[in-house]
Scaffold this active site. Structure first.
Site, short mmCIF file in Angstrom:
data_model
loop_
_atom_site.label_atom_id
_atom_site.label_comp_id
_atom_site.label_asym_id
_atom_site.label_seq_id
_atom_site.Cartn_x
_atom_site.Cartn_y
_atom_site.Cartn_z
N THR A 1 0.89 -1.05 0.04
CA THR A 1 0.13 -0.06 -0.09
C THR A 1 0.87 1.11 0.07
OG1 THR A 1 -0.20 -0.01 2.22
CG2 THR A 1 -1.76 -1.08 1.46
N ASP A 2 0.50 2.33 -0.32
CA ASP A 2 0.89 3.55 -0.18
C ASP A 2 0.76 3.85 1.25
OD1 ASP A 2 2.07 6.15 -0.29
OD2 ASP A 2 0.65 6.87 -1.91
N TRP A 3 1.56 4.98 1.94
CA TRP A 3 1.60 4.89 3.48
C TRP A 3 0.20 5.21 3.93
CZ3 TRP A 3 5.03 2.68 1.23
CH2 TRP A 3 6.51 2.34 1.73
N GLY B 1 -2.60 3.52 3.25
CA GLY B 1 -3.52 3.40 2.31
C GLY B 1 -4.72 2.53 2.68
#
Length: 816
Positions: free
Chosen positions: A311-313, A315
């Protein structure tokens, strides 16, 4: 255009680390000296100290066998720890207390994966970013420094159209990643420039997916050639920063596949990045990190991706407030979707994952598949191989790489009466514009780099031997220092939510400028813009030129032109700005972008003629913002706090819109001038009838007086009986070597069946229609130099796929 939008996560997560005054104490890695076992003359490490050889300790076995043995032995708690990142020190500034966040082995890195001593699995390290490695340059109780190279921003790199050069940039980035002890660089970023106001467009490459994909693939191949990994991002349809953790993008399957996924598809197939980063946004009602059709069906089954998805941070969290309230992302749905690693990872997610495994809500089968992919990633890292990194990358060589790349990415937008090159070192130059003295290296947020020194335009021109008007320099320098300091204070007072703003220009009297016009031979005027992660740009005073900038251009142009002298504008910007209202006032415009740490030298190389500019625009510069097809659907509704955004323009983004609907831009996609001229001739097709593939060859000759490179662009105009199509689309490109005056080169560019195809939703297939196709060969999307035609006898069903990305709301898409 006033803006009262509430920003969710309008912040660089890494800025938070700086503000939190964290202590950079490293966590201990896997014990380096486990006992040894000797069996039949072979020596093995007994990681779990049980006195016997376990399967995962047996290095005679395949990696696959050893990983399967580890997974079989792992507890639910261990699987959860593997599938959740190790956190990020300093995140409490944003999230409130979230529990233990371990600092990884490289201070300033963005996060990493857990170590498991009993299996001999070390903690791995991931770090930003797209313009070079982002780590802490100075460490506690350490006299050494850890600076990295700030490379040109994404828009600058893409504007080179030079895949060989981009691979060299990637190799230089990879060298720093490896030698500073990092396993994966969280880059490149290749989201489509749907709208020029996106605050992160500087990180991204283009409005066109072919350019985006080919640029990213070259950079990935360069970085990964050094034995470290990449994370291509943000997958997918992450085209704005406003409310980025919650915004719901409504997009048709055709637009998703033809525009927003195509660059990722090219990158995956041509470079196999180690990791893909899922994006923050919702897509047709569901978080991308929880979409199985995106992360498994398309990415893995259709494209053959072999790595991990992270994931993005944060997400999957609907804003930092939800974290502060103790909520978790939907970890079960994320795992089922094929999102293997949740970053940066917080204890509430780990708890939810363990509970789901214990209750059976998450099957062991899914958790094991995700775990296996993460272990496969770990087994290929330098950390796993116990690579002894030096903390001494080749910064001198890499500075040379960035200097050359920045120069090659510069785009000469205008050059009347040979205003450039200006090589005279005896005559005086007047250097106007605050940005000439407060030069912008790159954008802000996770895409910025902690480099040691940036070469400003002032320094670059001085070093190159130019004679600069001293009185102007002495006036501007303190002004630039003062406004920079004020901007720093403003951002500090606003906290980590503050975005960069345009710096105010210095007021000058007409008589003073007239005096400069009398004593100087030429005026260089820099206009600067910056933007960053966590917020989008605005029209007033950002996309549009400010009144004080117009006043400066008017006064300088009038004074210098009255004396028969020339005015050159240098654009130190990351993304598109309005140019139509002022471009006729000046003699030359050099788009220098945000060219990285050596940028001042790179500009001097180009304006002096040492390097002939060969960059081309990878996006359209419209006459006005309102001409942008997505202008009325950006950043979304409701206007004061957008929750959703509808991509009504469909596939008509950038030049696909401008050319199809006959909207005149200020500077078109693919445009860029040179100090020389080129002739195109001898266009040949390998066949008049398409059969599996077709090669286009064209000869380019330098017909001018200086050496230069040319970018050849191949557009295709396809029949549109079964579905509407853009007037033409870029399908191939190539760049010549540096051709001497009179020298020629023949380029050969190949078209595949998929290059001919459009995506038909009603058939869930990529289909190339039967009929006549026109090949348009140009030096820009408007300036077509040669044409040819070929025929497709029968419709080609290039690829059948499963239906995906069902709409959550109906809307009418733009059609010609």
């Amino acid at each position: 255009m006033k803006k009262t939008i509430i920003k969710t996560a309008r912040v660089s997560l890494l800025t938070a680390l700086v503000l939190s005054n964290v202590s950079w104490n490293s966590i201990s890695d896997v014990e380096t000296n486990p006992p040894l076992l000797t069996i039949k003359g072979f020596t093995f490490k007994d990681y779990n100290r049980n006195g016997k050889l376990d399967l995962w300790e047996d290095t005679r076995l395949s990696v696959d066998q050893r990983i399967d043995a580890i997974i079989k032995e792992m507890t639910n708690a261990e699987k959860a720890a593997l599938l959740i990142g190790t956190g990020m020190p300093g995140i409490e500034v944003l999230t409130g207390p979230v529990g233990d966040s371990k600092q990884g082995l490289v201070p300033g890195a963005a996060g990493g994966t857990e170590a498991f001593e009993r299996f001999g699995i070390p903690a791995t390290v991931v770090a930003d970013g797209p313009a070079g490695l982002r780590i802490e340059p100075i460490r506690e109780n350490d006299s050494k420094t850890y600076y990295a190279t700030a490379f040109p921003v994404g828009t600058a790199l893409a504007s080179t159209w030079n895949k060989t050069l981009l691979e060299e940039v990637g190799k230089a980035m990879g060298n720093e990643v490896k030698e500073y002890g990092v396993d994966v660089l969280l880059a490149p970023a290749l989201n489509i420039h749907r709208n020029p106001l996106n605050g992160r467009n500087f990180e991204y490459y283009s409005e066109d997916p072919l350019i985006s994909g080919k640029t990213a693939a070259a950079i990935v191949n360069g970085i990964q050639s050094q034995g470290v990994g990449t994370s291509i991002k943000h997958f997918a349809v992450n085209n704005e920063e406003t409310n980025r953790l919650t915004i719901n993008a409504h997009v048709s399957e055709r637009a998703i596949r033809e525009l927003y996924l195509k660059g990722f598809e090219i990158t995956v197939k041509e470079s196999q990045p180690w990791t893909v980063m899922s994006s923050y946004n919702r897509l047709n009602g569901e978080y991308t990190s929880a979409r199985k059709d995106l992360l498994t069906q398309v990415l893995r089954e259709e494209w053959g991706f072999k790595g991990i998805v992270m994931t993005d941070w944060f997400g999957g969290f609907p804003g930092f407030e939800s974290i502060q309230n103790g909520s978790s992302s939907d970890v079960v749905q994320q795992m089922i979707a094929g999102n293997d690693l949740l970053m940066p990872g917080i204890p509430v997610q780990k708890k939810a994952l363990i509970e789901a495994l214990e209750s059976g809500k998450l099957s062991q089968e899914v958790a094991n598949a995700n775990s296996k992919r993460i272990l496969e990633y770990i087994f290929r890292t330098p950390t796993f191989a116990k690579y002894k990194y030096s903390d001494k990358p080749n910064l001198v060589k890499n500075a040379e790489v960035t200097r050359n790349a920045a120069a090659e990415g510069m785009v000469l937008l205008k050059n009347e009466k040979i205003a450039l090159p200006f090589a005279d070192r005896q005559k005086e130059v007047s250097l106007f514009g605050v940005t000439s003295y407060a030069w912008i290296t790159g954008g802000t947020g996770s895409g910025s780099v902690n480099n040691k020194h940036t070469v400003s335009l002032l320094e670059g021109l001085t070093t190159a031997g130019y004679k600069l008007d001293k009185e102007l320099v002495d006036l501007y320098k303190p002004h630039a220092e003062k406004v920079l300091a004020a901007d720093k204070e403003r951002r500090k007072s606003k906290g980590i939510l503050a975005l960069p703003e345009r710096l105010p220009e210095m007021k000058m009297e007409d008589a003073f400028i007239a005096k400069k016009a009398a004593s100087s031979e030429i005026a260089f005027v820099t206009l600067g813009r910056n933007s960053g992660e966590g917020g989008d740009r605005v029209v007033d005073n950002d996309f549009d030129i400010a009144a004080e900038e117009i006043e400066m251009l008017d006064k300088v142009s009038k004074a210098f032109h009255e004396k028969g002298k020339k005015v050159v504008v240098i654009l130190n910007i990351g993304g598109v700005i309005e140019t139509a209202s002022w471009k006729d006032k000046v003699d030359a415009i050099l788009l220098a972008w945000q060219p990285g740490q050596e940028g001042g030298h790179s500009v001097a190389d180009v304006v002096s003629g040492k390097i002939n500019p060969s960059g081309k625009l990878t996006m359209t510069f419209p006459m006005k913002y309102a001409d942008t097809p997505s202008a009325k659907n950006f950043p979304g509704i409701p206007a004061d706090n957008p929750k959703e955004v509808t991509y009504e323009e469909g596939v008509y983004v950038g030049y696909r819109y401008f050319n199809t609907f006959n909207i005149k831009p200020s500077f078109e996609f693919g445009f860029g001038k040179s100090y020389t001229t080129f002739d195109y001739s001898a266009v040949k097709l390998s066949s008049q009838t398409f059969n599996n593939s077709l090669t286009v060859s064209v000869t380019v000759k330098n017909t001018g007086k200086v050496a230069g490179k040319e970018v050849v662009q191949v557009y295709l105009s396809a029949p549109s009986k079964s579905i509407d199509k853009p007037k033409e689309e870029l399908k191939a490109f190539g760049k010549t070597k540096a051709l001497k005056p009179g020298e020629s080169e023949t380029l050969k560019l190949t078209l595949s069946p998929k290059d001919l195809a459009s995506f038909l939703e009603n058939k869930s297939a990529w289909i190339a229609e039967a009929g006549n196709y026109k090949v348009l060969i140009g030096d820009s999307s408007e300036n077509i130099r040669q044409t040819a035609e070929f025929f497709v006898a029968n419709e080609i069903v290039v690829e059948k796929v499963k239906k995906a990305f069902a709409l959550d709301t109906q809307f009418t898409e733009l059609k010609p």
